[in-house]
Design an enzyme around this catalytic site. Structure first.
Site, mmCIF file in Angstrom:
data_model
loop_
_atom_site.group_PDB
_atom_site.id
_atom_site.type_symbol
_atom_site.label_atom_id
_atom_site.label_comp_id
_atom_site.label_asym_id
_atom_site.label_seq_id
_atom_site.Cartn_x
_atom_site.Cartn_y
_atom_site.Cartn_z
ATOM 1 N N LYS A 15 39.197 -26.783 -9.632
ATOM 2 C CA LYS A 15 40.268 -27.392 -10.283
ATOM 3 C C LYS A 15 40.425 -28.883 -10.011
ATOM 4 O O LYS A 15 40.499 -29.540 -10.859
ATOM 5 C CB LYS A 15 41.569 -26.422 -10.343
ATOM 6 C CG LYS A 15 41.565 -25.029 -10.728
ATOM 7 C CD LYS A 15 42.870 -24.441 -10.767
ATOM 8 C CE LYS A 15 43.544 -24.089 -9.147
ATOM 9 N NZ LYS A 15 42.768 -23.330 -8.600
ATOM 10 N N ARG A 90 51.435 -20.701 -11.261
ATOM 11 C CA ARG A 90 50.892 -19.633 -10.531
ATOM 12 C C ARG A 90 51.564 -18.148 -10.517
ATOM 13 O O ARG A 90 50.836 -17.341 -9.812
ATOM 14 C CB ARG A 90 50.856 -20.010 -8.962
ATOM 15 C CG ARG A 90 49.571 -20.820 -8.670
ATOM 16 C CD ARG A 90 49.734 -21.099 -7.145
ATOM 17 N NE ARG A 90 48.432 -21.128 -6.310
ATOM 18 C CZ ARG A 90 47.805 -22.704 -6.036
ATOM 19 N NH1 ARG A 90 48.649 -23.571 -6.610
ATOM 20 N NH2 ARG A 90 46.822 -22.562 -5.228
ATOM 21 N N ARG A 127 35.032 -26.772 1.767
ATOM 22 C CA ARG A 127 35.771 -27.772 0.951
ATOM 23 C C ARG A 127 36.056 -28.642 1.896
ATOM 24 O O ARG A 127 36.653 -28.484 3.216
ATOM 25 C CB ARG A 127 36.682 -27.086 0.322
ATOM 26 C CG ARG A 127 37.505 -28.151 -0.469
ATOM 27 C CD ARG A 127 38.290 -27.444 -1.586
ATOM 28 N NE ARG A 127 39.165 -26.669 -1.304
ATOM 29 C CZ ARG A 127 40.099 -25.988 -2.384
ATOM 30 N NH1 ARG A 127 39.772 -26.117 -3.470
ATOM 31 N NH2 ARG A 127 40.980 -25.298 -1.647
ATOM 32 N N ARG A 160 41.137 -28.876 4.874
ATOM 33 C CA ARG A 160 42.926 -28.691 4.767
ATOM 34 C C ARG A 160 42.903 -27.160 5.702
ATOM 35 O O ARG A 160 42.006 -26.506 5.618
ATOM 36 C CB ARG A 160 43.132 -28.053 3.384
ATOM 37 C CG ARG A 160 43.463 -29.114 2.469
ATOM 38 C CD ARG A 160 43.543 -28.914 0.943
ATOM 39 N NE ARG A 160 44.136 -27.501 0.809
ATOM 40 C CZ ARG A 160 44.287 -27.156 -0.360
ATOM 41 N NH1 ARG A 160 43.931 -27.768 -1.504
ATOM 42 N NH2 ARG A 160 44.801 -25.889 -0.583
ATOM 43 N N ARG A 171 45.011 -16.197 0.265
ATOM 44 C CA ARG A 171 45.193 -16.979 -1.174
ATOM 45 C C ARG A 171 44.439 -16.304 -2.244
ATOM 46 O O ARG A 171 45.039 -16.332 -3.306
ATOM 47 C CB ARG A 171 44.574 -18.501 -0.879
ATOM 48 C CG ARG A 171 45.353 -19.202 0.189
ATOM 49 C CD ARG A 171 44.797 -20.514 0.525
ATOM 50 N NE ARG A 171 44.550 -21.510 -0.651
ATOM 51 C CZ ARG A 171 43.612 -22.332 -0.622
ATOM 52 N NH1 ARG A 171 42.884 -22.666 0.137
ATOM 53 N NH2 ARG A 171 43.558 -23.042 -1.585
HETATM 54 P P1 AMP Z 1 46.372 -25.692 -3.950
HETATM 55 O O1 AMP Z 1 46.191 -27.082 -3.226
HETATM 56 O O2 AMP Z 1 46.767 -25.682 -5.223
HETATM 57 O O3 AMP Z 1 45.463 -24.869 -3.491
HETATM 58 O O4 AMP Z 1 47.931 -25.110 -3.154
HETATM 59 C C1 AMP Z 1 47.849 -25.046 -1.867
HETATM 60 C C2 AMP Z 1 49.097 -24.051 -1.518
HETATM 61 O O5 AMP Z 1 50.423 -24.655 -2.058
HETATM 62 C C3 AMP Z 1 49.193 -22.689 -2.304
HETATM 63 O O6 AMP Z 1 48.102 -21.780 -1.471
HETATM 64 C C4 AMP Z 1 50.560 -22.364 -2.314
HETATM 65 O O7 AMP Z 1 51.034 -21.917 -0.598
HETATM 66 C C5 AMP Z 1 51.162 -23.666 -2.479
HETATM 67 N N1 AMP Z 1 51.005 -23.637 -3.952
HETATM 68 C C6 AMP Z 1 50.871 -25.101 -4.564
HETATM 69 N N2 AMP Z 1 51.120 -24.679 -5.903
HETATM 70 C C7 AMP Z 1 51.916 -23.605 -6.169
HETATM 71 C C8 AMP Z 1 52.648 -23.122 -7.161
HETATM 72 N N3 AMP Z 1 52.379 -23.392 -8.604
HETATM 73 N N4 AMP Z 1 53.098 -21.771 -6.874
HETATM 74 C C9 AMP Z 1 53.239 -21.257 -5.661
HETATM 75 N N5 AMP Z 1 52.614 -21.803 -4.500
HETATM 76 C C10 AMP Z 1 51.914 -23.144 -4.869
#
Ligand code: AMP
Length: 215
Positions: A15, A90, A127, A160, A171
């Site tokens: 994404k 999400r 990653r 990360r 996740r």
């Molecule tokens: P990402 O960078 O999109 O993979 O997000 C990293 C982490 O941030 C996720 O594993 C969640 O803990 C949190 N997070 C990011 N966006 C959301 C969302 N829309 N709803 C819930 N948690 C989120």
């Protein structure tokens, strides 16, 4: 018409990489709630500190917190021509709240990036991201030209903290239980374009997205 591209897909499905390419090609703003949260953490804000506990475990912070961060992000002037939502919604609740914020002038396009489960964990653990500009890489599938250094800005590449195998599994479970049902939510509104990413390069996936955004 304002274009609103909603990128759905499990963690590691690309994404972030695709959002980068869409932003360059279509001039849309890239809104990643994950990036917005990491910025809140970096600045040491209370909201960021609250979110960090959940993120480190691979679980979700409360929806109210996410919506607050998102709405703040959407106020940026670069969102005016349209934007890409990466990693949000999400949960069904987030999707319903978001729907209420879109009007007749918003053309929503939902891209569903599909990838088999077995590939996902490899993608996540390999990653790397640039610590300065956030550009995404993969040690095997999309390495930087010089090891550990960003091709775009020369920043240091890092893993990360939530890209370790253990957190990646949580996740993925959260994705299956909470996020996958959103695909049907949008399918009922006939907004979804499915893209089977297995075996395709980043550029090949992007070509299919481009087609969906221009047709
Ligand atoms: P990402 O960078 O999109 O993979 O997000 C990293 C982490 O941030 C996720 O594993 C969640 O803990 C949190 N997070 C990011 N966006 C959301 C969302 N829309 N709803 C819930 N948690 C989120």
């Amino acid at each position: 018409m304002r274009k609103v591209v909603i990128l759905l897909g499990p963690p590691g499905s690309g994404k972030g990489s695709q959002a980068f390419m869409i932003r360059e090609a279509f001039g849309l703003a890239h809104i990643s709630t994950g990036d917005l949260l990491r910025e809140e953490i970096r600045q040491g804000n209370a909201l960021g500190l609250e979110a960090k506990g959940y993120m480190d475990k691979g679980t979700f912070p409360p929806d109210e917190l996410i919506i607050k961060v998102l709405m703040h992000g959407l106020e940026k002037p670069e969102c005016a021509p349209g934007f890409i939502l990466d990693g949000v919604p999400r949960t069904i609740n987030q999707a319903e709240i978001l729907d209420k914020n879109f009007g007749e002038n918003d053309k929503r396009i939902v891209i569903n990036l599909k990838l088999p489960t077995k590939v996902i964990i490899d993608r996540i653990t390999g990653r790397r991201v640039c610590s300065q500009c956030g550009a995404p890489y993969h040690v095997e599938f999309s390495p930087s030209k010089s090891k550990g250094v960003c091709d775009l800005c020369g920043g240091r590449l890092i893993q990360r903290p939530d890209d370790t195998e253990e957190v990646a599994k949580t996740r993925f479970e959260f994705f299956e239980n909470q996020t996958a049902p959103i695909i049907d939510f949008y399918r009922k509104q006939e907004l979804v374009t499915d893209i089977d990413c297995d075996g395709l390069s980043k550029d090949e996936v992007f070509k299919l997205i481009e087609l969906a955004l221009t047709s």
